[in-house]
Design a protein around this motif. Structure first.
Motif, short mmCIF file in Angstrom:
data_model
loop_
_atom_site.label_atom_id
_atom_site.label_comp_id
_atom_site.label_asym_id
_atom_site.label_seq_id
_atom_site.Cartn_x
_atom_site.Cartn_y
_atom_site.Cartn_z
N TRP A 107 0.88 -1.24 0.06
CA TRP A 107 0.19 0.03 -0.05
C TRP A 107 1.03 1.19 -0.11
CZ3 TRP A 107 -5.44 -0.19 0.27
CH2 TRP A 107 -6.00 -1.46 0.29
N SER A 108 0.34 2.24 -0.64
CA SER A 108 1.36 3.47 -0.89
C SER A 108 1.26 4.08 0.62
CB SER A 108 0.54 4.52 -1.82
OG SER A 108 -0.74 4.55 -1.39
N ASP A 109 2.44 4.90 0.59
CA ASP A 109 2.72 5.65 2.06
C ASP A 109 1.60 6.26 2.67
OD1 ASP A 109 5.00 4.34 1.90
OD2 ASP A 109 6.39 6.19 1.04
N ASN A 110 0.77 6.85 1.93
CA ASN A 110 -0.36 7.92 2.15
C ASN A 110 -1.49 7.26 2.87
OD1 ASN A 110 -0.93 7.12 -0.48
ND2 ASN A 110 -2.90 8.44 -0.34
N VAL A 111 -1.27 5.85 2.90
CA VAL A 111 -2.36 4.92 3.42
C VAL A 111 -1.78 4.22 4.62
CG1 VAL A 111 -3.79 2.97 3.16
CG2 VAL A 111 -3.54 4.43 1.22
N HIS A 112 -2.73 4.51 5.87
CA HIS A 112 -2.50 3.93 7.26
C HIS A 112 -3.55 2.93 7.25
CE1 HIS A 112 -0.85 3.37 10.96
NE2 HIS A 112 -1.89 3.46 11.54
N ILE A 113 -3.20 1.87 7.64
CA ILE A 113 -4.03 0.70 8.10
C ILE A 113 -3.87 0.21 9.41
CG2 ILE A 113 -4.97 -1.69 7.60
CD1 ILE A 113 -3.74 -1.40 4.68
N PHE A 114 -4.90 0.45 10.20
CA PHE A 114 -4.74 0.27 11.59
C PHE A 114 -4.75 -1.35 11.83
CE2 PHE A 114 -6.57 4.51 11.97
CZ PHE A 114 -5.63 4.96 12.98
N GLY A 115 -4.09 -1.67 12.97
CA GLY A 115 -3.63 -3.01 13.28
C GLY A 115 -4.67 -3.32 14.51
N PRO A 116 -4.26 -4.50 15.13
CA PRO A 116 -5.29 -5.34 16.03
C PRO A 116 -4.93 -4.84 17.39
CG PRO A 116 -3.83 -7.03 15.18
CD PRO A 116 -3.63 -5.58 14.44
N GLU A 117 -4.17 -3.67 17.59
CA GLU A 117 -4.11 -2.71 18.74
C GLU A 117 -4.51 -1.55 18.66
OE1 GLU A 117 -0.26 -3.46 20.31
OE2 GLU A 117 -0.52 -5.53 20.79
N VAL A 118 -5.08 -0.83 19.45
CA VAL A 118 -5.43 0.54 19.31
C VAL A 118 -4.18 1.45 19.14
CG1 VAL A 118 -6.56 2.61 20.48
CG2 VAL A 118 -7.46 0.45 20.86
N GLY A 119 -4.14 2.16 17.93
CA GLY A 119 -3.35 2.86 17.59
C GLY A 119 -3.62 4.43 17.35
N ALA A 120 -2.46 5.32 17.00
CA ALA A 120 -2.78 6.55 16.77
C ALA A 120 -1.69 7.10 15.70
CB ALA A 120 -2.66 7.48 17.95
N VAL A 121 -2.34 8.08 15.02
CA VAL A 121 -1.52 8.65 13.72
C VAL A 121 -1.60 10.14 13.87
CG1 VAL A 121 -0.86 8.93 11.34
CG2 VAL A 121 -1.78 6.76 12.21
N THR A 122 -0.66 11.02 14.17
CA THR A 122 -0.63 12.39 14.23
C THR A 122 -0.22 13.03 12.95
OG1 THR A 122 -0.28 12.13 16.61
CG2 THR A 122 0.15 14.15 15.69
N PHE A 123 -1.03 14.07 12.53
CA PHE A 123 -0.72 14.90 11.61
C PHE A 123 -0.39 16.39 12.01
CE2 PHE A 123 -3.49 11.39 10.20
CZ PHE A 123 -2.86 10.84 9.04
N GLU A 124 0.85 16.65 12.16
CA GLU A 124 1.00 17.94 12.80
C GLU A 124 0.62 19.10 11.96
OE1 GLU A 124 5.03 17.96 13.64
OE2 GLU A 124 5.09 16.51 15.04
N THR A 125 0.68 18.90 10.47
CA THR A 125 0.07 19.93 9.60
C THR A 125 -1.33 20.23 9.88
OG1 THR A 125 1.40 18.98 7.90
CG2 THR A 125 -0.56 20.58 7.19
N TYR A 126 -2.31 19.42 10.35
CA TYR A 126 -3.57 19.59 10.70
C TYR A 126 -3.89 19.69 12.29
CZ TYR A 126 -3.69 17.59 5.83
OH TYR A 126 -3.55 17.41 4.59
N ASN A 127 -2.89 19.69 12.96
CA ASN A 127 -3.39 19.56 14.46
C ASN A 127 -4.19 18.63 14.97
OD1 ASN A 127 -3.04 20.79 17.00
ND2 ASN A 127 -4.67 21.82 16.96
N LEU A 128 -3.96 17.34 14.27
CA LEU A 128 -4.93 16.31 14.41
C LEU A 128 -4.20 14.88 14.80
CD1 LEU A 128 -7.76 15.38 13.87
CD2 LEU A 128 -7.12 15.05 11.58
N THR A 129 -5.09 14.24 15.27
CA THR A 129 -4.48 12.75 15.77
C THR A 129 -5.60 12.11 15.51
OG1 THR A 129 -2.72 13.30 17.32
CG2 THR A 129 -3.41 11.03 17.33
N VAL A 130 -5.54 10.76 14.83
CA VAL A 130 -6.65 9.82 14.31
C VAL A 130 -6.20 8.54 15.12
CG1 VAL A 130 -7.75 8.68 12.74
CG2 VAL A 130 -7.16 10.81 12.32
#
Length: 377
Positions: A107-130
């Motif tokens: 999968w391309s670098d812009n795609v994040h697939i969450f795994g079977p543990e709760v995880g988080a991805v932060t986007f500093e540009t948007y001041n956002l964590t998913v």
């Protein structure tokens, strides 16, 4: 510091669904399967046109048992071409098992697939964590977010949940309550799993948790328009715009055909009840209701043939009843005794299928008494 992020939320497309149990002819079933991928292309186009900065796919993107590698490859290519973050929470129909669709290539670098543990991805540009969780197996009887809380770091927070909101005890697909969601502390919870769009939590004009529903409807139990949410996520919730993206809709219509004297009359009444924008496009389940003259026998096959241009696919249910005045027959006559006996049985029968059989017997019996025979029964 960013205070608003523009986000697209979609899910439950079930790419690869064969529609084998739909009642469709084979070619229509194959076409519906192809249309699912076409709707995903429409979603990707909408992300660009609506200037969404991030795409959230909230699970069951694929029907793992049936999706082809070619379909998965096309999805990867489309997402790679977006050139913006895409976050995916695998669900119960496309869980992270060996040989599953997420293992088909890179999968391309812009795609994040969450795994079977709760995880988080932060986007500093948007001041956002998913934050998110991906199913590692088909069943998930516990809530992995039970003791999870987002940090109070001044940023915006979204949690992606493919689960069953306020479901009965024992639900095997990530059961979660309103209290659980609020305890996580995110500004917005993007839900997947249920196929009807539904706002779960809202306050002060902001939506705080919602299902966007299935991007394209998959059956008659998913009526109405389907599509995606265009969100403006801010502190405390999100403002939402609904984007109808589905190529077809399932619609349930009740058509009262009382007074019809012929099948021609019935066809006219049905055509008058179907919205112009639905004709030929949508999948209709029409229930015919009302009182009919006993001499009018509904020939379902004939009606379906006459109405074939009304819908992409049509299901008809006959809920009519014979318009019979029992008092019109002398009580001592054969017809009167027949009507009285059948009506007594109808009054005591609660099973709908058996009631339909008794009504049919009443209708045909009276025709036989009056004419000595029944034609086209």
């Amino acid at each position: 510091m960013r205070e608003v992020v523009r986000i697209m939320q979609a899910g439950d497309l079930h790419l690869g669904t064969p529609f084998s149990g739909s009642g469709f002819p084979v070619e229509k079933a194959r076409k519906r399967r192809r249309e699912l991928l076409g709707t995903f292309r429409k979603l990707v186009e909408a992300v660009v046109e609506q200037k969404a900065e991030i795409l959230l796919l909230t699970g069951d993107l694929f029907e793992a048992e049936w999706v082809s590698e070619a379909e998965v490859v096309e999805v990867r290519q489309l997402l790679a071409g977006l050139n913006r973050p895409v976050l995916i929470t695998p669900g119960n129909h496309d869980c992270l098992q060996a040989g599953g669709p997420y293992s088909y290539g890179e999968w391309s670098d812009n795609v994040h697939i969450f795994g079977p543990e709760v995880g988080a991805v932060t986007f500093e540009t948007y001041n956002l964590t998913v934050h998110g969780y991906g199913y590692g197996a088909r069943w998930l009887r516990e809530n992995p977010f039970q003791n999870y809380q987002v940090p109070q770091d001044g940023g915006l927070h979204i949690v992606m949940i493919h689960g069953s909101f306020e479901a009965p005890e024992g639900t095997p697909y990530l059961p979660i309550t309103a209290v659980d969601v609020r305890n996580i502390g995110a500004d917005y919870a993007a839900f997947g799993h249920y196929h009807q769009a539904n706002v779960l939590l809202d306050e002060a004009g902001l939506m705080q948790a919602a299902y966007s529903g299935s991007l394209e409807p998959l059956g008659y139990d998913e009526p109405g328009e389907h599509g995606a949410f265009l969100l403006e996520v801010t502190r405390g919730g999100a403002r939402v715009e609904w984007l109808p993206l589905a190529q077809r809709a399932y619609r349930l219509l009740d058509v009262d055909i009382s007074g019809a004297q012929s099948l021609f009359d019935i066809v006219e009444k049905v055509n008058g009840a179907v919205p112009a924008e639905s004709k030929g496009r949508d999948l209709l389940e029409i229930t015919l209701s009302g009182a009919l003259d006993p001499s009018l026998i509904l020939d379902r096959d004939d009606l379906l043939e006459r109405l074939q241009g009304t819908a992409y696919h049509l299901r008809l249910t006959d809920a009519t009843h014979p318009d019979i005045d029992g008092d019109a027959f002398a009580a001592h006559s054969a017809q009167g005794r027949y009507v009285a006996r059948l009506r007594e049985r109808l009054d005591n029968e609660t099973d709908e299928a058996k009631r339909r059989t008794l009504e049919r017997a009443l209708q045909l019996g009276l025709l036989a008494y009056e004419r000595g025979k029944v034609v086209n029964a």
